[in-house]
Design an enzyme around this catalytic site. Structure first.
Site, PDB file in Angstrom:
ATOM      1  N   GLU A  51       0.906   3.868   1.829  1.00 15.81           N
ATOM      2  CA  GLU A  51       1.380   4.268   3.157  1.00 15.81           C
ATOM      3  C   GLU A  51       2.511   3.377   3.644  1.00 15.81           C
ATOM      4  OE1 GLU A  51      -3.230   4.733   3.322  1.00 15.81           O
ATOM      5  OE2 GLU A  51      -1.755   3.469   2.285  1.00 15.81           O
ATOM      6  N   CYS A  66      -6.213   1.985   5.894  1.00 19.47           N
ATOM      7  CA  CYS A  66      -6.853   0.730   6.266  1.00 19.47           C
ATOM      8  C   CYS A  66      -6.271   0.251   7.610  1.00 19.47           C
ATOM      9  CB  CYS A  66      -6.608  -0.313   5.176  1.00 19.47           C
ATOM     10  SG  CYS A  66      -4.895  -0.902   5.112  1.00 19.47           S
ATOM     11  N   CYS A  78      -2.394  -0.348   7.448  1.00 18.19           N
ATOM     12  CA  CYS A  78      -1.621   0.888   7.377  1.00 18.19           C
ATOM     13  C   CYS A  78      -1.728   1.685   8.672  1.00 18.19           C
ATOM     14  CB  CYS A  78      -2.061   1.724   6.182  1.00 18.19           C
ATOM     15  SG  CYS A  78      -1.684   0.913   4.609  1.00 18.19           S
ATOM     16  N   HIS A  83       0.855  -1.189   0.000  1.00 18.96           N
ATOM     17  CA  HIS A  83       0.000   0.000   0.000  1.00 18.96           C
ATOM     18  C   HIS A  83       0.890   1.237   0.000  1.00 18.96           C
ATOM     19  CE1 HIS A  83      -3.888  -1.881   1.835  1.00 18.96           C
ATOM     20  NE2 HIS A  83      -3.340  -2.679   0.936  1.00 18.96           N
TER      21      HIS A  83
END
Length: 152
Positions: free
Chosen positions: A53, A81, A84, A51
Site C-alpha cells: 500500500e 495495517c 498503511c 508495504h
C-alpha cells in the site's frame, strides 16, 4: 468492478510470492484506470515501510502530481495495517477495498478502525471481503512454506 481490480492486486501478491516477500498486493485506481500497482518489498529494499500500500500510494501521488489522492480507490489483498491505514488517511483516499481480514494487525476493522474514526479529519468508505478466499489462501501458502523452511 471490485473483483477485476482485486484480481490485479492478487497478481501483484503473486509477484511478491515469487520474490519471497510476504504476498500482499495493492493497486490504486483513478477514473477507472490503474495508476499504481505494487507488492510488498520489505526484504528486497531492506525497508520496514515497503508495504504494498505504501509503495502504491507513492506511485499514485507521482502519477497524479499530488499527495491528495481524492477520487481514487485503493485495492489491497490484505486489510491494511496501522502504518498503511495512517498513510491512506493522510493521502485522503476516499475508498478502500480489501480482501482478507488481518486479525493480528488489521487497522481497518479487525484491531483498529482508523479509516472511519470520526476523530480524524478524513474517513473512507470501506469494502471488505472482496476475493477474500484467494487473498487469504496465498498468505496461508506462503507462511506454511516459511514454517517448512524453518523461517520466521
Amino acid at each position: 468492478m471490485h473483483e477485476h481490480f482485486m484480481q490485479l492486486a492478487l497478481a501483484e501478491a503473486e509477484q511478491a510470492l515469487r520474490e519471497a516477500e510476504v504476498p500482499i498486493g495493492a493497486v490504486i485506481v483513478h477514473d477507472d484506470r490503474v495508476i499504481a500497482a505494487a507488492h510488498n518489498q520489505r526484504e528486497q529494499l531492506h525497508d520496514p515501510t515497503a508495504h504494498a500500500e505504501m509503495i502504491a500510494i507513492t506511485q499514485a501521488a507521482e502519477a497524479l502530481g499530488s499527495w491528495r489522492l481524492a477520487d481514487c480507490t485503493l485495492y489491497a489483498t490484505l486489510e491494511p495495517c496501522p502504518m498503511c491505514a495512517g498513510a491512506i488517511v493522510q493521502a485522503r483516499i476516499p475508498v478502500v477495498v480489501y480482501g482478507a481480514t488481518d486479525p493480528k494487525a488489521g487497522a481497518v476493522q479487525s484491531l483498529f478502525r482508523l479509516l472511519d474514526d470520526s476523530r480524524l479529519n478524513h474517513r473512507c468508505t470501506i469494502v471488505s471481503g472482496v476475493s477474500a478466499e484467494p487473498c487469504g489462501a496465498i498468505l496461508t501458502r506462503f507462511f506454511e512454506q516459511q514454517r517448512r523452511l524453518g523461517k520466521k
